[in-house]
Motif scaffolding. Structure first.
Motif, short mmCIF file in Angstrom:
data_model
loop_
_atom_site.label_atom_id
_atom_site.label_comp_id
_atom_site.label_asym_id
_atom_site.label_seq_id
_atom_site.Cartn_x
_atom_site.Cartn_y
_atom_site.Cartn_z
N ALA A 173 60.68 135.04 39.81
CA ALA A 173 61.94 135.01 39.06
C ALA A 173 62.09 136.23 38.15
CB ALA A 173 62.02 133.72 38.22
N GLY A 174 61.09 137.13 38.16
CA GLY A 174 61.17 138.34 37.33
C GLY A 174 60.67 138.17 35.91
N LYS A 175 60.13 137.01 35.58
CA LYS A 175 59.60 136.77 34.24
C LYS A 175 58.16 137.26 34.16
CE LYS A 175 62.75 133.28 33.08
NZ LYS A 175 63.56 133.37 31.94
N THR A 176 57.76 137.80 33.00
CA THR A 176 56.41 138.31 32.85
C THR A 176 55.44 137.21 32.48
OG1 THR A 176 56.80 138.95 30.55
CG2 THR A 176 57.13 140.64 32.22
N LYS A 177 54.25 137.31 33.01
CA LYS A 177 53.15 136.39 32.74
C LYS A 177 51.91 137.22 32.45
CE LYS A 177 55.86 133.05 33.79
NZ LYS A 177 56.50 132.31 32.73
N ASN A 178 51.16 136.84 31.43
CA ASN A 178 49.99 137.61 31.00
C ASN A 178 48.70 136.83 31.21
OD1 ASN A 178 52.04 139.20 30.05
ND2 ASN A 178 51.58 138.91 27.91
N ILE A 179 47.66 137.56 31.60
CA ILE A 179 46.31 137.01 31.65
C ILE A 179 45.45 137.97 30.85
CG2 ILE A 179 44.31 136.45 33.09
CD1 ILE A 179 46.29 135.88 35.37
N SER A 180 44.73 137.45 29.85
CA SER A 180 43.88 138.28 29.00
C SER A 180 42.41 137.99 29.26
CB SER A 180 44.18 138.02 27.52
OG SER A 180 45.47 138.44 27.22
N VAL A 181 41.61 139.06 29.22
CA VAL A 181 40.17 138.95 29.38
C VAL A 181 39.53 139.61 28.18
CG1 VAL A 181 38.18 139.58 30.80
CG2 VAL A 181 40.38 139.03 31.90
N ALA A 182 38.71 138.85 27.45
CA ALA A 182 38.03 139.37 26.27
C ALA A 182 36.84 140.23 26.69
CB ALA A 182 37.56 138.23 25.39
N ASP A 183 36.65 141.32 25.96
CA ASP A 183 35.50 142.22 26.12
C ASP A 183 35.28 142.67 27.57
OD1 ASP A 183 34.86 142.18 23.35
OD2 ASP A 183 33.94 140.20 23.64
N PRO A 184 36.24 143.37 28.15
CA PRO A 184 36.04 143.88 29.50
C PRO A 184 34.95 144.96 29.52
CG PRO A 184 37.97 144.90 28.53
CD PRO A 184 37.49 143.84 27.57
N ARG A 185 34.41 145.23 30.67
CA ARG A 185 33.42 146.30 30.82
C ARG A 185 33.97 147.60 30.26
NH1 ARG A 185 33.23 146.38 36.67
NH2 ARG A 185 33.68 148.57 36.38
N GLU A 186 33.12 148.36 29.61
CA GLU A 186 33.54 149.63 29.02
C GLU A 186 33.99 150.63 30.08
OE1 GLU A 186 33.96 150.73 25.85
OE2 GLU A 186 33.57 148.69 25.18
N ASP A 187 33.39 150.59 31.27
CA ASP A 187 33.68 151.59 32.29
C ASP A 187 34.69 151.10 33.35
OD1 ASP A 187 32.00 149.71 33.44
OD2 ASP A 187 30.83 151.18 34.55
N ILE A 188 35.39 150.02 33.07
CA ILE A 188 36.35 149.49 34.04
C ILE A 188 37.50 150.49 34.22
CG2 ILE A 188 37.81 148.18 32.43
CD1 ILE A 188 37.63 145.92 34.64
N THR A 189 37.99 150.59 35.45
CA THR A 189 39.06 151.54 35.73
C THR A 189 40.36 150.81 36.03
OG1 THR A 189 38.68 151.59 38.12
CG2 THR A 189 37.41 153.16 36.75
N LYS A 190 41.45 151.54 35.88
CA LYS A 190 42.77 150.98 36.17
C LYS A 190 42.83 150.56 37.64
CE LYS A 190 47.68 152.00 35.82
NZ LYS A 190 48.69 152.94 35.33
N ALA A 191 42.25 151.37 38.52
CA ALA A 191 42.26 151.05 39.95
C ALA A 191 41.55 149.72 40.24
CB ALA A 191 41.62 152.18 40.74
N GLU A 192 40.42 149.48 39.56
CA GLU A 192 39.69 148.22 39.76
C GLU A 192 40.54 147.04 39.31
OE1 GLU A 192 35.01 148.82 39.12
OE2 GLU A 192 36.22 149.45 37.40
N VAL A 193 41.15 147.17 38.13
CA VAL A 193 41.96 146.07 37.59
C VAL A 193 43.17 145.82 38.49
CG1 VAL A 193 43.33 145.28 35.63
CG2 VAL A 193 41.20 146.52 35.23
N LYS A 194 43.83 146.88 38.91
CA LYS A 194 45.00 146.72 39.78
C LYS A 194 44.60 146.04 41.09
CE LYS A 194 49.02 149.01 41.61
NZ LYS A 194 49.82 150.21 41.72
N GLY A 195 43.45 146.39 41.64
CA GLY A 195 42.98 145.75 42.86
C GLY A 195 42.77 144.26 42.68
N VAL A 196 42.18 143.89 41.55
CA VAL A 196 41.97 142.46 41.25
C VAL A 196 43.31 141.75 41.10
CG1 VAL A 196 41.14 140.85 39.49
CG2 VAL A 196 39.69 142.75 40.24
N MET A 197 44.23 142.40 40.38
CA MET A 197 45.55 141.79 40.18
C MET A 197 46.27 141.59 41.51
SD MET A 197 46.73 143.84 36.75
CE MET A 197 48.26 142.94 36.47
N GLU A 198 46.22 142.58 42.38
CA GLU A 198 46.87 142.46 43.68
C GLU A 198 46.21 141.37 44.52
OE1 GLU A 198 46.69 146.53 45.02
OE2 GLU A 198 48.57 147.03 43.99
N GLY A 199 44.90 141.22 44.37
CA GLY A 199 44.19 140.13 45.05
C GLY A 199 44.63 138.76 44.55
#
Length: 68
Positions: free
Chosen positions: A13-39
């Motif tokens: 419907a075009g509405k935004t939804k958020n998922i938050s993760v506390a204390d992510p890995r220091e070396d996490i990359t945008k590509a890794e996060v985007k891949g998880v989100m797409e999954g």
């Protein structure tokens, strides 16, 4: 001080939804996060009141400091 990773999705419907993760890995990359989100979208892991998650909207990292 801690950090939060915020994954922002849009549902069908075009509405935004958020998922938050506390204390992510220091070396996490945008590509890794985007891949998880797409999954999560592909696997239909979450359903909102408006239907399935449909797209990645934003990825944010913020610092959190407790008030004294």
């Amino acid at each position: 001080m801690s950090k939060n990773l915020e994954m922002v999705f849009k549902d069908v419907a075009g509405k935004t939804k958020n998922i938050s993760v506390a204390d992510p890995r220091e070396d996490i990359t945008k590509a890794e996060v985007k891949g998880v989100m797409e999954g999560l979208i592909t696997d239909k892991a979450f359903v909102t009141t408006n239907g399935d998650l449909a797209e990645v909207s934003a990825i944010r990292v913020s610092s959190v400091e407790d008030l004294a």
